[in-house]
Scaffold this active site. Structure first.
Site, mmCIF file in Angstrom:
data_model
loop_
_atom_site.group_PDB
_atom_site.id
_atom_site.type_symbol
_atom_site.label_atom_id
_atom_site.label_comp_id
_atom_site.label_asym_id
_atom_site.label_seq_id
_atom_site.Cartn_x
_atom_site.Cartn_y
_atom_site.Cartn_z
ATOM 1 N N ASP A 192 82.586 62.799 -18.584
ATOM 2 C CA ASP A 192 81.676 62.212 -17.606
ATOM 3 C C ASP A 192 80.305 62.890 -17.673
ATOM 4 O O ASP A 192 80.227 64.128 -17.771
ATOM 5 C CB ASP A 192 82.297 62.440 -16.206
ATOM 6 C CG ASP A 192 81.597 61.668 -15.120
ATOM 7 O OD1 ASP A 192 81.609 60.426 -15.204
ATOM 8 O OD2 ASP A 192 81.046 62.295 -14.191
ATOM 9 N N HIS A 306 84.005 50.707 -15.196
ATOM 10 C CA HIS A 306 84.185 50.750 -13.751
ATOM 11 C C HIS A 306 82.864 50.902 -12.995
ATOM 12 O O HIS A 306 82.843 50.798 -11.770
ATOM 13 C CB HIS A 306 85.123 51.906 -13.397
ATOM 14 C CG HIS A 306 84.523 53.223 -13.772
ATOM 15 N ND1 HIS A 306 84.318 53.596 -15.084
ATOM 16 C CD2 HIS A 306 84.042 54.240 -13.020
ATOM 17 C CE1 HIS A 306 83.737 54.787 -15.104
ATOM 18 N NE2 HIS A 306 83.567 55.199 -13.863
ATOM 19 N N ASP A 307 81.773 51.198 -13.699
ATOM 20 C CA ASP A 307 80.453 51.298 -13.056
ATOM 21 C C ASP A 307 79.612 50.046 -13.269
ATOM 22 O O ASP A 307 78.607 49.850 -12.591
ATOM 23 C CB ASP A 307 79.641 52.460 -13.652
ATOM 24 C CG ASP A 307 80.245 53.822 -13.370
ATOM 25 O OD1 ASP A 307 80.934 53.971 -12.346
ATOM 26 O OD2 ASP A 307 80.011 54.743 -14.187
#
Ligand code: TEU
Length: 528
Positions: A192, A306-307
């Site tokens: 991340d 997912h973003d």
């Protein structure tokens, strides 16, 4: 990039929204285990699992309070081990999401740091005076801590304090996290916002590249060493030359960059400032990265995560769901790199629908709503922006079948079910199945070397068409995609068709492309 992974597909799972197995409306690890056959049938060889560690959940798991235990809503370590084992049995590796830039403010490192503990006191970035840096979620990047009487730095929400990467013990702790999970048998890591680990907050510099390379190299060396682990760095801040350098020997397998995700934003403004989809811009970016990483480095190919709200809803006309979903798949799968499928893409899932605040869960969207009028958005504009770009779009529950909760759960899910019911998923046996389309493409990438190794050449076509050729030895593959809902004149003749979304014959020719029509053809021998 290890050869084994050249042709593989990585399937991304957002555990909260994938499959609930215990009737609490929240997806869980047991649910994923129950769906492993689906992933195997699709043909993916690795699952990237968004964070499943213990977390107070302010940012859905990206605020970790213990890297060595599992979020109780998702299961426990024993179930995690079973997932790794069951996936492995099907030839599927598990890729863990490692958040190395920050922790939760409930992590005991942070608790201890607030108390000026001798060892942990320097684990985070503390200052007497903040500067005016803003966080990625909006608002100040510094928060005053009453206990320590100092400000701490957070790139994201105030519940996600940034670790102090100057501190060698922080670096050691992160390497230990990697060692632990490789010891548990995971096959990959997604890092991340990894490009944030070499910033200088006082000088407001987000990336000191040489320092970043050094820290990344050391982390991978210490944490992974010689083991064959696939690594992908989320590193939106790197340019092409920097990506080449960090995807070389002993470094990452590949990185994610987000240029395509910004093509429907006003350049230089925020993600909430919407601009129309621009096919020419998409083609420019595809070409830049395909040509740029032709000989060095490796691409990761994705439209959604997912973003990112789903490209299918953002860029295309929803009247043509099947054609649009399959065209996007062909456009992506024909390119050179490792392909990613975000859960639901294989069913042609669309964005959610959000009409009032109570429908939203995402910390970023909620913050934006609070700040929207100050930022100059009318209420209507703000909702339009949320509907188009809010992160909850891609986080609505997986729709497995018809029915109220679509096979995701048997109770009200943590985020409302919404979005267009993708008629396509209802009967996978029907002729127009997006799932079978993905299955074919994934299989082709494994069997046909030209997908993996072929050089890329973009054709000079009118702007609504994206057509390119991949050549390897004397093999040529051509990918032709109509990016619009118009019928467009286009002459082309093929010897063998591999994939088509309009039932074109195996050998034939065309003089026009139908809305979102796409095909992948194979011709041995080069085109003249
Ligand atoms: O995302 C990093 C990141 O850059 C995004 O937050 C991006 O700014 C935003 O999504 C644009 O809408 C990663 C994770 O993927 C994300 O889910 C986390 O919230 C974030 O890091 C913090 O850990």
């Amino acid at each position: 990039m290890k050869d084994k992974w050249l042709g593989s597909t990585i399937y991304q799972i957002y555990p909260r929204s994938y499959q609930d197995s215990d009737g609490d409306g929240i997806g869980d690890l047991r649910g994923i285990i129950n769906r492993l056959d689906h992933v195997e049938e699709l043909g993916a060889e690795m699952i990237w699992l968004c964070p499943v560690y213990t977390s107070p959940n302010h940012d859905n798991g990206y605020d970790i309070s213990d890297y060595y235990s599992i979020q109780p809503e998702f299961g426990d370590m024993e179930t995690m081990r079973l997932l790794i084992k069951e996936a492995h049995r099907r030839g599927i590796g598990i890729m863990m999401d490692i958040v190395a830039n920050h922790t939760s403010d409930e992590h005991y490192w942070f608790e201890s740091s607030r108390n000026r503990d001798v060892f942990y006191g320097d684990f985070y970035i503390w200052r007497d005076q903040p500067n005016d840096t803003t966080s990625f979620f909006g608002g100040p990047a510094w928060t005053f801590d009453e206990r320590r009487k100092q400000y701490y730095f957070h790139s994201f929400s105030k519940h996600q304090p940034d670790l102090n990467w100057e501190n060698p013990y922080v670096r050691e702790e992160m390497a230990n996290v990697l060692k632990f999970w490789t010891g548990e048998g995971v096959a990959g890591f997604r890092f991340d916002v990894i490009d944030l680990i070499a910033k200088d907050v006082d000088r407001k510099i987000w990336l000191q590249f040489e320092l970043f390379e050094e820290r990344l190299r050391a982390l991978l060396h210490e944490g992974i060493g010689e083991q064959h682990i696939v690594t992908v760095g989320e590193a939106g801040g790197l340019d092409l030359e920097q990506v080449k350098r960090v995807t070389g020997d002993g470094m990452l397998s590949m990185v994610f960059n987000f240029e395509t995700c910004a093509i429907d934003e006003v350049a230089g403004k925020t993600k909430w400032h919407l601009a129309p989809f621009r096919p020419t811009e998409l083609k420019r970016i595809i070409r830049k990265w395909q040509e740029g990483l032709e000989d060095e480095g490796w691409n990761s190919l994705f439209w959604n995560n997912h973003d990112q709200p789903r490209a299918l809803s953002r860029w295309l006309d929803s009247v043509y769901l099947y054609e649009g979903a399959t065209m996007l798949a062909m456009l992506q799968f024909g390119l050179k790199g490792t392909t990613y499928v975000y859960q639901g893409e294989e069913f042609g899932m669309t964005n959610g629908t959000f009409e009032d605040r109570s429908h939203l869960r995402d910390i970023e969207s909620l913050r934006f709503l609070d700040a929207a009028s100050e930022m100059g958005f009318s209420e209507e504009e703000a909702w339009k922006a949320i509907q188009s770009k809010g992160r909850d779009n891609a986080r609505i529950p997986m729709r497995w079948q018809a029915g109220e909760y679509a096979g995701f759960s048997d109770t009200e899910p943590w985020i409302p079910m919404s979005g267009q019911v993708p008629y396509l998923e209802l009967d996978q046996e029907q002729e127009r199945s997006v799932f079978r389309f993905y299955q074919n493409l994934i299989a082709l990438r494994k069997s046909e070397a030209v997908f993996r190794r072929g050089d890329f050449t973009l054709f000079d076509t009118e702007e609504r068409i994206c057509a390119y050729e991949r050549t390897s030895g004397n093999e040529t593959m051509t990918v032709i995609c109509n990016l619009s809902n118009d019928t467009i004149p286009f002459s082309f003749e093929w010897e063998t068709i591999w994939v088509t979304n309009y039932a074109r014959p195996s050998h034939g020719k065309m003089d026009k492309l139908a809305p979102y029509e796409a095909l992948i053809c194979y011709n041995s021998g080069r085109r003249k």
